[in-house]
Design a protein around this motif. Structure first.
Motif, mmCIF file in Angstrom:
data_model
loop_
_atom_site.group_PDB
_atom_site.id
_atom_site.type_symbol
_atom_site.label_atom_id
_atom_site.label_comp_id
_atom_site.label_asym_id
_atom_site.label_seq_id
_atom_site.Cartn_x
_atom_site.Cartn_y
_atom_site.Cartn_z
ATOM 1 N N ARG A 34 -1.423 2.666 1.192
ATOM 2 C CA ARG A 34 -0.170 3.068 1.743
ATOM 3 C C ARG A 34 1.010 2.500 2.232
ATOM 4 O O ARG A 34 0.844 2.511 3.698
ATOM 5 N N LEU A 35 1.160 1.864 1.121
ATOM 6 C CA LEU A 35 2.715 1.173 1.762
ATOM 7 C C LEU A 35 4.217 1.647 1.468
ATOM 8 O O LEU A 35 4.595 1.766 0.569
ATOM 9 N N GLY A 36 5.383 1.618 2.141
ATOM 10 C CA GLY A 36 6.500 1.583 1.930
ATOM 11 C C GLY A 36 7.140 0.983 1.856
ATOM 12 O O GLY A 36 7.277 -0.398 2.669
ATOM 13 N N VAL A 201 8.764 8.186 4.310
ATOM 14 C CA VAL A 201 8.600 6.762 4.086
ATOM 15 C C VAL A 201 7.531 6.640 5.593
ATOM 16 O O VAL A 201 6.736 5.831 5.184
ATOM 17 N N SER A 205 3.788 6.250 5.552
ATOM 18 C CA SER A 205 2.765 4.890 5.337
ATOM 19 C C SER A 205 2.471 4.323 6.268
ATOM 20 O O SER A 205 2.557 4.630 8.166
ATOM 21 N N LEU A 208 5.440 -1.413 6.246
ATOM 22 C CA LEU A 208 6.479 -0.848 5.046
ATOM 23 C C LEU A 208 6.943 -2.250 5.395
ATOM 24 O O LEU A 208 6.780 -3.139 6.123
#
Length: 239
Positions: A34-36, A201, A205, A208
């Motif tokens: 999970r990337l913001g 976010v 995330s 980040l």
């Protein structure tokens, strides 16, 4: 985070005439991560997404998904390889029902035999099955966002890019979309979230990345990234 490298972007650059929109962008995303992705307006976030998804052709660098080069492939070819995205403004087919909207990418991909069953599965995932026979204009704003997500996940993507999927939603509606994205991620889909709602976010995330003026200026754990002086000054407005 789990799995090996799913998406790799190396020295990606994009120009519009004499304007440099992206310069030397390097990014790696692991399977299931999970990337913001955050940054001020005009920082290059959407341009980068468009280069990844095939809507724009990058002038420099290369992008691979699961080890396969994406350079030169049209968006629909990238979608078949497992890359899906949503758009900042939902773009449903207004004359089709909710169910028919989700069937479209399946039919386009040659999955006619199971299109209705799979479309209903997607609507159940986003809690829209009860609205299957409605037209998009009959949906609330948050329901239209859910429909956008249902269409995006129809082909079981390895990677979902959620481009401001929560823009304009209330606090409670943001929580609904966050819960949905977490469920999709828990089922194995990696997610890149581009979002201006900082609460969303940072809650979502694992990692980040910050863009400013077409460059990547930070990459790391959310709390650590947001505490960096260059991020506070350039993005959060604190000197």
């Amino acid at each position: 985070m789990s799995g090996g490298i799913l998406l790799r972007a190396e020295r990606v650059g994009k120009r519009f005439g004499g304007f440099v929109a992206l310069q030397d962008i390097d990014l790696e995303l692991r399977a299931g991560e999970r990337l913001g992705l955050i940054g001020p307006n005009g920082s290059g976030k959407s341009t980068f997404v468009n280069c990844i998804s095939g809507d724009f052709a990058a002038h420099d660098g290369q992008v691979t998904l699961g080890g396969q080069k994406l350079d030169g492939l049209k968006p629909h070819r990238r979608a078949r390889l497992g890359l899906a995205r949503t758009f900042q403004l939902p773009q449903p087919f207004t004359s089709l029902t909710v169910l028919e909207n989700v069937r479209v990418p399946l039919l386009f991909a040659g999955e006619a035999a199971n299109a209705t069953r799979r479309a209903m599965e997607c609507l159940e995932q986003v809690e829209l099955a009860a609205k299957a026979d409605k037209l998009p204009r009959e949906l609330t704003q948050v329901e239209q966002r859910r429909l956008e997500l249902a269409r995006a996940i129809a082909l079981r993507p390895q990677l979902l890019i959620a481009d401001e999927a929560m823009a304009g939603l209330s606090h409670a509606e943001v929580d609904q979309i966050l819960a949905l994205l977490r469920r999709l991620n828990a089922a194995g889909t990696a997610v890149i979230m581009i979002e201006h709602i900082m609460r969303a976010v940072t809650e979502f995330s694992e990692r980040l990345i910050v863009f400013v003026a077409g460059r990547k200026i930070a990459d790391g754990a959310p709390r650590e990234v947001l505490a960096l002086p260059e991020v506070e000054g350039a993005y959060l407005g604190r000197q």
